[in-house]
Design a protein around this motif. Structure first.
Motif, PDB file in Angstrom:
ATOM      1  N   TYR A  16       0.839  -1.200   0.000  1.00 48.88           N
ATOM      2  CA  TYR A  16       0.000   0.000   0.000  1.00 48.88           C
ATOM      3  C   TYR A  16       0.876   1.252   0.000  1.00 48.88           C
ATOM      4  N   VAL A  61      -6.043  -0.717   5.559  1.00 50.62           N
ATOM      5  CA  VAL A  61      -5.855  -0.028   4.276  1.00 50.62           C
ATOM      6  C   VAL A  61      -7.190   0.228   3.590  1.00 50.62           C
ATOM      7  N   PRO A  67      -5.014   4.640  -2.657  1.00 56.27           N
ATOM      8  CA  PRO A  67      -3.908   5.606  -2.619  1.00 56.27           C
ATOM      9  C   PRO A  67      -4.179   6.834  -3.484  1.00 56.27           C
TER      10      PRO A  67
END
Length: 203
Positions: A16, A61, A67
């Protein structure tokens, strides 16, 4: 240097962070460093949070979001609120102040005491229904109240059947039945009243 393989959770976190680093290459060095530090701190804090810690890296996450979404937020000038660390350690809400007994509680007491002498059985039962719905009485208070009220009504019924079998009736018999039906309810009302007073003194 250790050659032990990384744990699965570490691989998820590193993948990640790598994806976040790749997505943020167009940010300024300061923004990029701040973003990476904030996200890394968030992951560590989530794992060690005193309240509802998360050991599952996948869940962490997922809460962070993609992201590219974090990088897009930084480009707009602000990280999403859920990533900021103070949200993880928000102070607990102060306890709600204890509410004082109100009309319903004292109406229930009145129906069990004075009401019992004007309308035996019916008024006490209605009073106990009010008391049972109130959070100001404990389960023990309610159990005692129902026991005294139901016992009083049952004793009155037994005495009524008993005197009905006798060949004669007297005023004393009727008075005894009346008192039997009222006394237990009155005692229940006084028990609930004492409970309210104790709670009031305890605040």
């Amino acid at each position: 240097m250790s050659t032990a393989p990384l744990a699965h959770t570490d691989v998820i976190v590193l993948d990640y962070l790598a994806a976040l680093w790749a997505q943020s290459e167009d940010l300024s060095p300061q923004q990029r460093d701040e973003l990476m530090t904030t996200v890394a701190d968030y992951i560590a804090a989530r794992r060690a949070a005193a309240s509802s810690p998360l050991e599952d890296a996948t869940a962490i996450v997922q809460r962070l979001g993609p992201p590219e979404a974090l990088v897009s937020a930084v480009r707009r000038g602000q990280l999403p609120p859920h990533v900021r660390l103070p949200a993880l350690f928000a102070p607990p809400l102060p306890p709600l102040p204890a509410q004082q007994a109100g009309v319903a509680e004292y109406t229930a007491v009145g129906m069990l005491t004075a009401g019992a002498f004007f309308l035996p059985v019916v008024s006490p039962v209605a009073g106990m229904l009010l008391a049972s719905a109130s959070p100001h009485f404990t389960p023990a208070d309610k159990a005692v109240g129902w026991t005294l009220t139901a016992g009083s009504a049952a004793l009155g019924a037994v005495l009524t059947l008993f005197f009905a079998t006798l060949p004669f009736h007297t005023g004393a018999a009727l008075l005894l039945i009346y008192l039997a039906m009222c006394t237990g309810a009155f005692a229940a009302g006084m028990s609930l009243l004492n409970s309210l007073r104790r709670r009031g003194q305890g605040r």
